[in-house]
Design a protein around this motif. Structure first.
Motif, short mmCIF file in Angstrom:
data_model
loop_
_atom_site.label_atom_id
_atom_site.label_comp_id
_atom_site.label_asym_id
_atom_site.label_seq_id
_atom_site.Cartn_x
_atom_site.Cartn_y
_atom_site.Cartn_z
N ILE A 11 -14.39 1.16 52.29
CA ILE A 11 -15.04 -0.21 51.48
C ILE A 11 -16.05 1.32 50.64
O ILE A 11 -16.59 1.77 50.77
N ILE A 12 -15.92 0.02 48.98
CA ILE A 12 -17.56 0.80 48.67
C ILE A 12 -17.93 -0.92 47.50
O ILE A 12 -17.23 -1.71 47.57
N CYS A 13 -19.33 -0.73 47.22
CA CYS A 13 -19.95 -1.62 46.55
C CYS A 13 -20.38 -1.12 45.70
O CYS A 13 -21.48 -0.48 45.47
N TYR A 14 -19.94 -1.70 44.75
CA TYR A 14 -20.08 -0.88 43.30
C TYR A 14 -20.74 -2.21 42.74
O TYR A 14 -20.50 -3.25 42.53
N TYR A 15 -22.07 -1.86 41.39
CA TYR A 15 -22.76 -3.11 40.90
C TYR A 15 -23.31 -2.22 39.72
O TYR A 15 -24.04 -1.65 40.11
N GLY A 16 -22.32 -2.32 38.22
CA GLY A 16 -22.74 -1.34 37.48
C GLY A 16 -21.75 -1.05 36.30
O GLY A 16 -20.70 -1.80 36.76
N LYS A 17 -22.79 -0.66 35.05
CA LYS A 17 -21.18 -0.38 34.43
C LYS A 17 -19.74 0.21 35.18
O LYS A 17 -20.51 1.57 35.88
N ILE A 18 -18.69 0.19 34.42
CA ILE A 18 -17.42 0.82 34.73
C ILE A 18 -17.44 2.18 34.34
O ILE A 18 -17.30 2.67 32.90
N PRO A 19 -17.76 3.43 35.45
CA PRO A 19 -17.21 5.34 34.65
C PRO A 19 -16.29 5.09 34.08
O PRO A 19 -15.33 4.99 34.53
N TRP A 20 -15.99 5.86 33.42
CA TRP A 20 -14.81 6.40 33.22
C TRP A 20 -14.17 7.69 33.50
O TRP A 20 -12.47 7.43 34.32
N TYR A 21 -14.69 7.67 34.70
CA TYR A 21 -13.71 8.81 35.52
C TYR A 21 -12.93 7.62 37.09
O TYR A 21 -12.17 7.87 37.73
N PHE A 22 -13.02 6.65 36.85
CA PHE A 22 -12.63 5.43 37.45
C PHE A 22 -11.94 5.38 37.45
O PHE A 22 -11.00 5.19 38.47
N LYS A 23 -11.05 5.57 36.53
CA LYS A 23 -9.40 5.62 36.09
C LYS A 23 -8.62 6.91 36.80
O LYS A 23 -7.55 6.33 37.12
N TYR A 24 -9.69 7.75 37.30
CA TYR A 24 -9.33 8.81 37.48
C TYR A 24 -9.04 8.59 39.00
O TYR A 24 -7.45 9.27 39.76
N PHE A 25 -10.10 7.88 39.43
CA PHE A 25 -10.53 7.30 41.42
C PHE A 25 -8.65 6.50 41.37
O PHE A 25 -8.28 6.66 42.51
N ILE A 257 -21.82 16.84 33.56
CA ILE A 257 -21.84 17.23 32.29
C ILE A 257 -20.45 17.64 31.33
O ILE A 257 -20.29 18.08 30.46
N TYR A 258 -19.83 16.29 32.40
CA TYR A 258 -18.30 16.05 31.22
C TYR A 258 -18.16 14.70 30.70
O TYR A 258 -18.20 14.02 32.08
N THR A 259 -17.83 14.58 29.66
CA THR A 259 -17.72 13.17 29.71
C THR A 259 -16.72 13.11 28.07
O THR A 259 -16.84 13.97 27.37
N PRO A 260 -15.30 12.53 28.65
CA PRO A 260 -14.11 13.16 27.38
C PRO A 260 -14.56 12.25 26.09
O PRO A 260 -15.26 11.13 26.15
N LYS A 261 -14.24 13.32 24.94
CA LYS A 261 -14.25 12.88 23.91
C LYS A 261 -13.62 11.32 22.88
O LYS A 261 -14.20 10.75 22.64
N LYS A 262 -12.80 10.95 24.19
CA LYS A 262 -12.09 9.69 23.60
C LYS A 262 -11.46 8.72 24.55
O LYS A 262 -11.51 9.81 26.12
N GLN A 263 -11.23 8.12 24.41
CA GLN A 263 -11.20 6.68 25.82
C GLN A 263 -9.37 7.64 26.50
O GLN A 263 -8.75 7.93 25.35
N ILE A 264 -9.62 7.28 27.77
CA ILE A 264 -8.84 7.99 28.69
C ILE A 264 -7.86 6.08 28.54
O ILE A 264 -8.27 5.76 28.61
N ASN A 265 -6.43 6.56 27.83
CA ASN A 265 -5.84 5.57 27.51
C ASN A 265 -4.32 5.59 28.93
O ASN A 265 -3.42 5.33 29.31
N TYR A 266 -4.48 6.89 29.59
CA TYR A 266 -2.87 7.56 29.95
C TYR A 266 -3.65 8.47 30.59
O TYR A 266 -4.56 9.40 30.40
N ILE A 267 -3.05 8.57 32.21
CA ILE A 267 -3.32 9.67 32.83
C ILE A 267 -2.08 10.23 33.31
O ILE A 267 -1.84 9.51 34.37
N PRO A 268 -1.98 11.40 33.55
CA PRO A 268 -0.31 12.06 33.59
C PRO A 268 -0.42 12.93 35.31
O PRO A 268 -1.72 12.68 35.85
N ASP A 269 0.88 12.44 35.75
CA ASP A 269 0.73 12.49 37.23
C ASP A 269 0.44 14.57 37.23
O ASP A 269 0.51 14.62 38.63
N THR A 270 0.13 15.30 36.26
CA THR A 270 -0.26 16.43 36.52
C THR A 270 -1.86 16.49 35.48
O THR A 270 -1.37 16.15 34.42
N PHE A 271 -2.35 17.26 36.08
CA PHE A 271 -3.92 17.33 35.32
C PHE A 271 -4.82 18.72 36.16
O PHE A 271 -4.37 18.84 37.51
#
Length: 289
Positions: A11-25, A257-271
């Motif tokens: 369970i997670i309760c979340y109210y706020g801006k959706i962060p860039w790392y949600f795609k990795y999650f 300390i890190y934010t991707p410079k470009k919008q993340i549209n695709y996450i590969p199966d290895t990173f």
């Protein structure tokens, strides 16, 4: 896929801006199809397709306040301006969301700044058969990953704290879900009986209940935090130094300390995850030749 006898819901309760790392999650969690996740929110998390094991439960923060007030028996008023206060309520998830969790053997709370490995490689049926509580860290119960057996005793364990009402009603975050900001003392090996000041946190409660033989917890080293670098995620598995399998990486410092410079549209199966960024392997220009 191996069949498991014991079921897990997170369970997670979340109210706020959706962060860039949600795609990795999301990408890493979809490789854990035998674990369900409920996200309680009114944010547009489902604008993009989600795997079947991630379920969005639509509740406004006002809805949460009404629900918590009804279940706890005293007025709850978490402000949208300080939604982080919701972290305080994590140990009460088994009571607050009992209808969602009906039928699951274990439930747990997590954070969204996490990249998952293979959960069932670590949280086995055997472990869940032995323990009432499973902590992702050896020193205390982390808010980013802790599991409870879905029983009345465990779902109301938070009420054993003399300070739980204060923790849920105080305007400030008191770190009730972890140590009451006494992390260093617990790391040093001090017990709840030796730690003075602050509130009686869940870590205090768990140690008291364990000493009284009321519950049996497991504290183990399942996760990596900080900025270790040398992490590799590949097809649902997370490795450190290409040698050690890890249940999860908590991006509590990397995200600052890190934010991707470009919008993340695709996450590969290895990173790979260094101490300063997440980087994808470059695609071959030889079309696989």
């Amino acid at each position: 896929m191996m069949k498991h006898n014991k079921s897990i819901a997170l369970i997670i309760c979340y109210y706020g801006k959706i962060p860039w790392y949600f795609k990795y999650f999301v990408h890493s969690f979809k490789y854990n199809p035998d674990v369900d996740l409920f996200i309680i929110t009114d944010e547009p998390f489902d604008q993009e397709p989600l795997p079947g094991n991630i379920k969005i439960i639509r509740k406004t923060l006002s809805d949460f306040n009404v629900l918590a007030t009804e279940k706890l028996g005293f007025r709850i008023n978490v402000s949208r301006n300080y939604a982080y206060k919701l972290s305080e309520f994590k140990p009460a998830g088994g009571l607050l969301f009992s209808e969602l969790l009906d039928g699951y053997d274990f439930w747990g709370y997590i954070d969204i700044d996490v990249i998952w490995g293979n959960i069932r490689d670590f949280i086995t049926d055997e472990l869940m058969g032995k323990y009432d509580l499973i902590s992702g860290r050896p020193e205390w119960m982390p808010g980013c990953f802790s599991l409870y057996k879905n029983t009345d005793v465990m779902n109301t364990l938070f009420m054993q704290s003399k300070d739980y009402v204060k923790a849920f009603t105080d305007e400030q975050y008191l770190n009730f879900d972890e140590t009451g900001f006494k992390h260093s003392a617990f790391i040093a090996g001090n017990t709840n009986l030796e730690i003075n000041g602050g509130i009686e946190s869940m870590m205090h409660v768990v140690q008291k209940a364990t000493a009284a033989n009321k519950i049996k917890p497991l504290f183990d080293f399942f996760m990596i935090e900080g900025l270790p670098g040398r992490l590799k995620w590949e097809n649902g598995y997370l490795y450190y130094k290409n040698r050690y399998e890890v249940l999860l990486f908590h991006m509590m410092y990397l995200k600052d300390i890190y934010t991707p410079k470009k919008q993340i549209n695709y996450i590969p199966d290895t990173f790979n995850i260094s101490s300063t960024k997440i980087y994808h392997r470059a695609k071959s220009k030889l079309n696989g030749l």
